[in-house]
Design an enzyme around this catalytic site. Structure first.
Site, PDB file in Angstrom:
ATOM      1  N   ASP A  30      62.219  15.387  40.698  1.00  0.00           N
ATOM      2  CA  ASP A  30      61.279  16.421  41.116  1.00  0.00           C
ATOM      3  C   ASP A  30      59.847  16.023  40.739  1.00  0.00           C
ATOM      4  OD1 ASP A  30      60.127  18.736  41.980  1.00  0.00           O
ATOM      5  OD2 ASP A  30      61.350  20.070  40.772  1.00  0.00           O
ATOM      6  N   ASP A  31      59.006  15.793  41.747  1.00  0.00           N
ATOM      7  CA  ASP A  31      57.580  15.485  41.551  1.00  0.00           C
ATOM      8  C   ASP A  31      57.335  14.117  40.917  1.00  0.00           C
ATOM      9  OD1 ASP A  31      57.218  18.028  42.519  1.00  0.00           O
ATOM     10  OD2 ASP A  31      56.141  18.794  40.787  1.00  0.00           O
ATOM     11  N   CYS A  70      58.685  21.322  47.209  1.00  0.00           N
ATOM     12  CA  CYS A  70      60.087  21.241  46.785  1.00  0.00           C
ATOM     13  C   CYS A  70      61.132  21.746  47.775  1.00  0.00           C
ATOM     14  CB  CYS A  70      60.250  21.998  45.472  1.00  0.00           C
ATOM     15  SG  CYS A  70      59.174  21.438  44.150  1.00  0.00           S
ATOM     16  N   ARG A  74      63.833  19.505  50.156  1.00  0.00           N
ATOM     17  CA  ARG A  74      65.280  19.521  49.936  1.00  0.00           C
ATOM     18  C   ARG A  74      66.038  19.967  51.187  1.00  0.00           C
ATOM     19  NH1 ARG A  74      65.572  19.219  44.169  1.00  0.00           N
ATOM     20  NH2 ARG A  74      63.396  18.867  43.603  1.00  0.00           N
ATOM     21  N   LYS A 123      68.552  20.913  40.040  1.00  0.00           N
ATOM     22  CA  LYS A 123      67.711  21.871  40.740  1.00  0.00           C
ATOM     23  C   LYS A 123      68.219  22.101  42.168  1.00  0.00           C
ATOM     24  CE  LYS A 123      62.957  22.515  42.347  1.00  0.00           C
ATOM     25  NZ  LYS A 123      61.557  22.097  42.247  1.00  0.00           N
ATOM     26  N   HIS A 125      66.922  25.191  44.517  1.00  0.00           N
ATOM     27  CA  HIS A 125      65.668  25.624  45.137  1.00  0.00           C
ATOM     28  C   HIS A 125      65.750  25.837  46.646  1.00  0.00           C
ATOM     29  CE1 HIS A 125      61.064  25.585  44.239  1.00  0.00           C
ATOM     30  NE2 HIS A 125      61.550  26.791  44.509  1.00  0.00           N
ATOM     31  N   SER A 148      62.622  25.885  40.580  1.00  0.00           N
ATOM     32  CA  SER A 148      61.779  25.054  39.727  1.00  0.00           C
ATOM     33  C   SER A 148      61.822  25.536  38.286  1.00  0.00           C
ATOM     34  CB  SER A 148      60.331  25.079  40.225  1.00  0.00           C
ATOM     35  OG  SER A 148      60.220  24.450  41.480  1.00  0.00           O
ATOM     36  N   HIS A 243      58.913  17.603  37.159  1.00  0.00           N
ATOM     37  CA  HIS A 243      58.177  18.845  37.454  1.00  0.00           C
ATOM     38  C   HIS A 243      57.798  19.497  36.120  1.00  0.00           C
ATOM     39  CE1 HIS A 243      57.425  22.951  38.820  1.00  0.00           C
ATOM     40  NE2 HIS A 243      57.510  22.557  40.081  1.00  0.00           N
ATOM     41  N   ASP A 295      61.523  14.090  45.383  1.00  0.00           N
ATOM     42  CA  ASP A 295      61.399  15.101  46.440  1.00  0.00           C
ATOM     43  C   ASP A 295      60.009  15.163  47.056  1.00  0.00           C
ATOM     44  OD1 ASP A 295      60.081  16.326  44.292  1.00  0.00           O
ATOM     45  OD2 ASP A 295      60.865  18.311  44.739  1.00  0.00           O
ATOM     46  N   ASN A 296      58.993  14.698  46.355  1.00  0.00           N
ATOM     47  CA  ASN A 296      57.630  14.643  46.888  1.00  0.00           C
ATOM     48  C   ASN A 296      56.762  13.883  45.896  1.00  0.00           C
ATOM     49  OD1 ASN A 296      57.910  18.022  46.157  1.00  0.00           O
ATOM     50  ND2 ASN A 296      56.515  16.781  44.930  1.00  0.00           N
ATOM     51  N   LYS A 316      51.189  15.540  45.650  1.00  0.00           N
ATOM     52  CA  LYS A 316      51.928  16.740  46.056  1.00  0.00           C
ATOM     53  C   LYS A 316      51.028  17.748  46.767  1.00  0.00           C
ATOM     54  CE  LYS A 316      54.793  20.389  43.984  1.00  0.00           C
ATOM     55  NZ  LYS A 316      55.527  20.820  42.786  1.00  0.00           N
TER      56      LYS A 316
END
Length: 463
Positions: A30-31, A70, A74, A123, A125, A148, A243, A295-296, A316
């Site tokens: 994540d991130d 996010c 996904r 996660k 989300h 998150s 994240h 994810d990003n 992001k």
């Protein structure tokens, strides 16, 4: 040799003899920034196990996620479609009664129908209402945080009878917090998130200093049980970090030259290694596709806690390369050539049709936006089946050309006078620094028309 090892070896032999379908593990952080792995050039974050994964497989340089945020990212991964075409255009919050529509076919549902055991760890989300949870979207089991790690529990959250209450929390403190909420958010519960097993909370608030290890523990259990059952498996391991807020266990906190952010990445790396070691111990590493990605792009506005996208621009929330181009590594011994780098364009929306082709799973009737990348996985020098990619409704890449209709910035110091339309040649200018629209107006016009057609094909869902 102990009894567990003998049982595992026997199960592995049975599995290898019977299964023609590869196991699949997708590790989705994540991130995490494009640069924040050793094999992608990080100067101060050590990732020996992920670097090893790259040396044994293929590293992509031009790999994209479906969104720079996010939930939408996904949704793209799990459906093979641009996220707004399946009704997801941003980030889902607790208490909002929204999620990935249950009528959409997920990767887990497709593989489960093909005989796979399926598990989601980490996660989610994609909605916290009962009908949106992983167990209702094709996963046999779920263990993780449903959104998150900077959010809070939903009022309708179901708690297990033996839920572990921490930090003085209980039903009464939750009731008080929700009674004083503002704009739907109970401020006193921010960053206090529930840990769920299947459809109930089993710990509140979750101890995030241990969550990366516990995600790996759960993954190891699922892998071993799947092998013993003789079924191929699909593991979707979505780490909750890096994240923010960032947490590291005592074994990793303060150990990285990359600060707390580096500590988090290095702990993820270590636990990725534990999973790779278990595959080897069970004798199934040659039968298992392992994918590692994010994810990003990084959350640059939070400073040192947000990671790095170098040499890409921005991060992001934006349609610049730093927002949607991410690290992507795949290992599948005997099929994916080891130690290779692929510069062909590819995206998470392509995983759905590619894995269908490789497993013999039946694709849903709905038209997908992804393409089958199996030829590229087998030969990094092959021409990529993907020649075009749309960055939501803001930009489009065709070949090496990238056109922005409007440039959206999140880091104030990076803002430029010209906010669009702009045109860049990514082959020569991956940092999107030199706007060449005046020199190539015909290219800009062609890409603008492509973007118009895409917006008509995939409009944003109504709020």
């Amino acid at each position: 040799m102990n009894c567990f090892a003998l049982t595992a070896l026997a199960a592995s032999a049975l599995f290898s003899a019977q299964a023609a379908q590869p196991n699949i593990i997708i590790i989705f952080n994540d991130d995490q920034g494009y640069q924040d792995l050793g094999c992608y050039g990080s100067p101060d974050i050590r990732t020996p196990r992920v670097d090893e994964l790259a040396s044994e497989g293929m590293r992509f340089t031009d790999f994209y996620v479906g969104s720079p945020v996010c939930s939408a990212s996904r949704a793209a991964l799990l459906t093979g479609c641009y996220p707004y075409r399946v009704g997801v255009s941003g980030v889902f919050w607790p208490n909002r009664d929204h999620g990935l529509p249950p009528e959409e076919t997920t990767l887990a549902e497709m593989l489960k129908k093909a005989g796979y055991a399926t598990a989601a760890v980490g996660k989610w989300h994609l909605g916290d209402e009962l009908r949106f949870l992983p167990t209702r979207q094709g996963f046999d089991t779920y263990f993780g945080i449903p959104y998150s790690n900077d959010m809070y529990p939903a009022e309708h959250m179901r708690y297990a009878p033996d839920c572990l209450w921490r930090e003085g929390q209980n039903f009464q403190t939750l009731e008080t917090a929700f009674a004083h909420k503002k704009r739907g958010q109970p401020r006193t519960l921010k960053n206090k998130v529930p840990l769920m097993r299947n459809e109930e909370c089993i710990e509140f608030p979750c101890d995030q200093t241990t969550i990366t290890r516990r995600y790996a523990d759960e993954s190891l259990r699922f892998i071993s049980e799947s092998v013993e059952s003789g079924k191929p498996f699909f593991l979707y391991l979505a780490n909750s970090m890096p994240h923010i807020p960032l947490f590291a266990s005592p074994d990793f906190k303060g150990k990285s030259a990359g600060g707390l952010y580096g500590d988090v990445i290095e702990e993820i790396d270590f636990n990725t290694g534990r999973i790779l070691d278990r595959l080897k111990m069970l004798g199934i590493e040659d039968d298992t596709i392992v994918i590692f990605s994010s994810d990003n792009g990084p959350w640059l506005t939070v400073g040192d806690a947000g990671g790095h996208a170098d040499p890409l621009f921005e991060g992001k929330f934006t349609s610049f390369e730093g927002g949607q181009r991410v690290p992507f590594i795949i290992r599948w011994p005997g099929t994916v050539p080891a130690g290779t780098t692929c510069s062909g364009m590819a995206a998470t929306i392509d995983l759905f049709p590619t894995l269908a082709a490789l497993t013999g799973a039946e694709l849903p009737e709905k038209k997908l936006d992804g393409v089958d990348l199996s030829s590229l996985w087998k030969n990094p020098h092959a021409i990529s089946p993907r020649s075009t990619f749309f960055y939501e409704h803001n930009a489009v890449r065709s070949g090496n050309w990238k056109y922005h209709r409007k440039e959206i910035f999140k880091v104030k110091k990076t803002k430029r006078a010209n906010t669009g339309p702009t045109l860049y040649n990514l082959k020569d200018d991956v940092g999107e620094a030199q706007n060449v629209i005046a020199d190539h107006p015909e290219v800009a016009e062609r890409l603008s028309k492509m973007l118009d057609a895409h917006i008509q094909y995939a409009p944003r869902p109504r709020k």
